[in-house]
Design an enzyme around this catalytic site. Structure first.
Site, PDB file in Angstrom:
ATOM      1  N   LYS A 125      47.427  43.154  -6.452  1.00 17.37           N
ATOM      2  CA  LYS A 125      48.196  42.203  -5.647  1.00 17.37           C
ATOM      3  C   LYS A 125      47.274  41.635  -4.566  1.00 17.37           C
ATOM      4  CE  LYS A 125      53.071  42.413  -4.355  1.00 17.37           C
ATOM      5  NZ  LYS A 125      54.089  43.296  -3.772  1.00 17.37           N
TER       6      LYS A 125
HETATM    7  O1  G3P Z   1      57.981  42.456  -3.229  1.00 15.72           O
HETATM    8  C1  G3P Z   1      57.886  42.096  -1.890  1.00 15.72           C
HETATM    9  C2  G3P Z   1      58.945  42.780  -1.134  1.00 15.72           C
HETATM   10  O2  G3P Z   1      58.660  44.136  -1.072  1.00 15.72           O
HETATM   11  C3  G3P Z   1      59.208  42.271   0.225  1.00 15.72           C
HETATM   12  O3  G3P Z   1      60.530  42.548   0.473  1.00 15.72           O
HETATM   13  O4  G3P Z   1      62.535  42.897   1.790  1.00 15.72           O
HETATM   14  O5  G3P Z   1      60.278  43.352   2.788  1.00 15.72           O
HETATM   15  O6  G3P Z   1      61.026  41.022   2.374  1.00 15.72           O
HETATM   16  P1  G3P Z   1      61.129  42.445   1.939  1.00 15.72           P
END
Ligand code: G3P
Length: 219
Positions: A83
């Site tokens: 990533k």
């Molecule tokens: O895949 C990316 C994700 O983990 C981010 O999620 O909820 O932290 O915006 P969030």
């Protein structure tokens, strides 16, 4: 449409894999930090449970160091996808890693132009962050739809992962928007299977059968 699990927690991954619905896993430094274990140890464990792609995020900021980290990650298991953040240095790294045959997932994508650049650099996956766009009053799912249409129209092989998914409706909408994959927290996966009418139906079927079962057993 495939589902990936967005977590570095082994219990969640094992449970979801047992349901037969998970094709891969995505992690990020925040998710890894929650587990209090080394990157290598946890990624190796995840890759033994999940045969599909497992995204592991670089910590370096410059292209040469990203490529170095990525090369190391890719020795840990054959299904590691690296990533890479959507930055200028990230694009350079994606170009070099693609040439070296290492799969990449360009993360922190918030605009159509960023997705276009990632695809042109050779990214295997792009990850538009739906929830974080919604958080600031933008339409995150509209971006997923735009990227999916662009990639399809241009015949780009890059796959679209709807990320930063916050609730089950996001998954439905990601499928309708043309995403190849949604990566979701375990709580969202649990939410997808729940319906009060299913629970009520199971209870009623059992109760109805129990009403007659004792008399039938006597016969
Ligand atoms: O895949 C990316 C994700 O983990 C981010 O999620 O909820 O932290 O915006 P969030």
């Amino acid at each position: 449409m495939q589902l990936f699990l967005d977590t570095a927690n082994l219990d969640e991954i094992r449970e979801a894999v047992n349901w037969g619905v998970i094709s891969g896993v995505t992690t990020n430094p925040t998710l890894m930090a929650k587990e209090q274990i080394s990157y290598q140890e946890r990624v190796s464990e995840i890759c033994q449970i999940v045969p599909g792609p497992v995204s592991v995020e670089v910590l370096a900021q410059d292209a040469a160091s990203m490529v170095r980290e990525a090369r190391e990650f890719s020795t840990w298991a054959p299904n590691v996808v690296v990533k890479i953040p959507m930055t200028k240095e990230g694009l350079k790294a994606v170009k070099d890693l693609t040439a070296a045959g290492i799969q990449t997932n360009v993360t922190l994508v918030f605009a159509l132009n960023q997705a276009l650049l990632a695809a042109l650099a050779g990214a295997s996956y792009v990850s538009p962050f739906v929830g974080r766009l919604d958080d600031i009053g933008h339409d995150g799912m509209a971006l997923v739809g735009q990227i999916s249409a662009l990639f399809q129209g241009c015949n780009f092989p890059t796959r679209v992962i709807a990320a930063s998914i916050r609730h089950p409706l996001h998954v439905t909408q990601a499928a309708q928007a043309g995403a190849h994959i949604a990566t979701i927290p375990f709580s969202v996966l649990e939410g997808m299977l729940q319906h009060p009418l299913t629970d009520a139906g199971v209870k009623r079927f059992l109760e109805d059968w129990q009403k007659v079962a004792p008399s039938l057993e006597k016969k």
